[in-house]
Scaffold this motif. Structure first.
Motif, mmCIF file in Angstrom:
data_model
loop_
_atom_site.group_PDB
_atom_site.id
_atom_site.type_symbol
_atom_site.label_atom_id
_atom_site.label_comp_id
_atom_site.label_asym_id
_atom_site.label_seq_id
_atom_site.Cartn_x
_atom_site.Cartn_y
_atom_site.Cartn_z
ATOM 1 N N MET A 255 8.074 -11.770 -7.343
ATOM 2 C CA MET A 255 7.892 -10.532 -8.074
ATOM 3 C C MET A 255 7.984 -9.360 -7.106
ATOM 4 N N SER A 256 8.612 -8.314 -7.507
ATOM 5 C CA SER A 256 8.837 -7.153 -6.661
ATOM 6 C C SER A 256 7.858 -6.041 -7.007
ATOM 7 N N ARG A 257 7.388 -5.371 -5.984
ATOM 8 C CA ARG A 257 6.523 -4.203 -6.170
ATOM 9 C C ARG A 257 7.422 -2.978 -6.232
ATOM 10 N N THR A 258 7.069 -1.983 -7.050
ATOM 11 C CA THR A 258 7.854 -0.766 -7.174
ATOM 12 C C THR A 258 7.045 0.408 -6.631
ATOM 13 N N VAL A 259 7.665 1.181 -5.729
ATOM 14 C CA VAL A 259 7.004 2.355 -5.142
ATOM 15 C C VAL A 259 7.993 3.504 -5.057
ATOM 16 N N GLY A 260 7.452 4.706 -5.005
ATOM 17 C CA GLY A 260 8.290 5.885 -4.815
ATOM 18 C C GLY A 260 8.747 5.968 -3.369
ATOM 19 N N VAL A 261 9.809 6.731 -3.141
ATOM 20 C CA VAL A 261 10.391 6.825 -1.813
ATOM 21 C C VAL A 261 9.401 7.417 -0.807
ATOM 22 N N ARG A 262 8.588 8.373 -1.212
ATOM 23 C CA ARG A 262 7.611 8.954 -0.290
ATOM 24 C C ARG A 262 6.574 7.924 0.139
ATOM 25 N N GLU A 263 6.057 7.172 -0.834
ATOM 26 C CA GLU A 263 5.072 6.138 -0.502
ATOM 27 C C GLU A 263 5.706 5.067 0.380
ATOM 28 N N PHE A 264 6.940 4.701 0.076
ATOM 29 C CA PHE A 264 7.626 3.696 0.878
ATOM 30 C C PHE A 264 7.764 4.157 2.320
ATOM 31 N N ARG A 265 8.203 5.392 2.499
ATOM 32 C CA ARG A 265 8.378 5.944 3.840
ATOM 33 C C ARG A 265 7.034 6.005 4.577
ATOM 34 N N GLN A 266 5.997 6.428 3.877
ATOM 35 C CA GLN A 266 4.667 6.556 4.483
ATOM 36 C C GLN A 266 4.088 5.209 4.902
ATOM 37 N N ASP A 267 4.316 4.174 4.109
ATOM 38 C CA ASP A 267 3.702 2.864 4.350
ATOM 39 C C ASP A 267 4.713 1.811 4.799
ATOM 40 N N LEU A 268 5.817 2.241 5.384
ATOM 41 C CA LEU A 268 6.880 1.313 5.757
ATOM 42 C C LEU A 268 6.387 0.150 6.618
ATOM 43 N N ALA A 269 5.535 0.433 7.601
ATOM 44 C CA ALA A 269 5.042 -0.639 8.476
ATOM 45 C C ALA A 269 4.327 -1.725 7.670
ATOM 46 N N ASP A 270 3.583 -1.322 6.648
ATOM 47 C CA ASP A 270 2.893 -2.309 5.806
ATOM 48 C C ASP A 270 3.885 -3.151 5.008
ATOM 49 N N TYR A 271 4.926 -2.513 4.490
ATOM 50 C CA TYR A 271 5.909 -3.245 3.694
ATOM 51 C C TYR A 271 6.711 -4.227 4.560
ATOM 52 N N ILE A 272 6.955 -3.859 5.809
ATOM 53 C CA ILE A 272 7.677 -4.756 6.718
ATOM 54 C C ILE A 272 6.896 -6.044 6.939
ATOM 55 N N ASP A 273 5.567 -5.936 6.985
ATOM 56 C CA ASP A 273 4.720 -7.104 7.232
ATOM 57 C C ASP A 273 4.513 -7.980 6.001
ATOM 58 N N GLN A 274 4.901 -7.496 4.841
ATOM 59 C CA GLN A 274 4.725 -8.283 3.622
ATOM 60 C C GLN A 274 5.873 -9.267 3.441
ATOM 61 N N SER A 275 5.707 -10.180 2.512
ATOM 62 C CA SER A 275 6.756 -11.174 2.280
ATOM 63 C C SER A 275 7.507 -10.934 0.977
ATOM 64 N N GLU A 276 7.013 -10.042 0.117
ATOM 65 C CA GLU A 276 7.708 -9.843 -1.150
ATOM 66 C C GLU A 276 8.562 -8.576 -1.135
ATOM 67 N N PRO A 277 9.638 -8.562 -1.902
ATOM 68 C CA PRO A 277 10.530 -7.405 -1.945
ATOM 69 C C PRO A 277 9.841 -6.169 -2.514
ATOM 70 N N VAL A 278 10.365 -5.007 -2.186
ATOM 71 C CA VAL A 278 9.848 -3.735 -2.688
ATOM 72 C C VAL A 278 11.013 -2.965 -3.303
ATOM 73 N N THR A 279 10.858 -2.556 -4.550
ATOM 74 C CA THR A 279 11.845 -1.706 -5.205
ATOM 75 C C THR A 279 11.452 -0.263 -4.932
ATOM 76 N N VAL A 280 12.388 0.528 -4.418
ATOM 77 C CA VAL A 280 12.118 1.921 -4.070
ATOM 78 C C VAL A 280 12.765 2.816 -5.115
ATOM 79 N N THR A 281 11.962 3.769 -5.625
ATOM 80 C CA THR A 281 12.465 4.677 -6.658
ATOM 81 C C THR A 281 12.365 6.129 -6.211
ATOM 82 N N ARG A 282 13.218 6.958 -6.809
ATOM 83 C CA ARG A 282 13.153 8.415 -6.631
ATOM 84 C C ARG A 282 13.269 9.017 -8.023
#
Length: 85
Positions: free
Chosen positions: A1-28
């Motif tokens: 299952m993929s988590r969906t986040v806005g581009v600002r949140e993705f950019r802010q928390d990128l290090a956390d997303y890199i350490d996760q194992s599930e995909p992230v859908t980025v939206t604007r």
């Protein structure tokens, strides 16, 4: 299952997303602009590659008759010369 986040949140928390194992859908503005899929490196292969590189470097230093302290001293000299320019 993929988590969906806005581009600002993705950019802010990128290090956390890199350490996760599930995909992230980025939206604007509510529209999907990308999908980030973290890749788990093969740590055993990485360590093996580094160990092999160390062996080769040590063999080359021995062949040249240079020790690690000489290499570090030469590097420091070059760095100091570069800082002066």
């Amino acid at each position: 299952m993929s988590r969906t986040v806005g581009v600002r949140e993705f950019r802010q928390d990128l290090a956390d997303y890199i350490d996760q194992s599930e995909p992230v859908t980025v939206t604007r503005h509510g529209h999907t602009v990308g999908l980030f899929i973290p890749v788990r490196p093969d740590r055993k292969a990485e360590v093996g590659a580094y160990a092999e590189a160390v062996k080769k470097a040590n063999a080359l230093l021995a062949e040249l008759g240079v020790d690690e302290d000489e290499v570090v001293a030469e590097f420091d000299t070059a760095r100091k010369a570069k800082q002066k320019t």
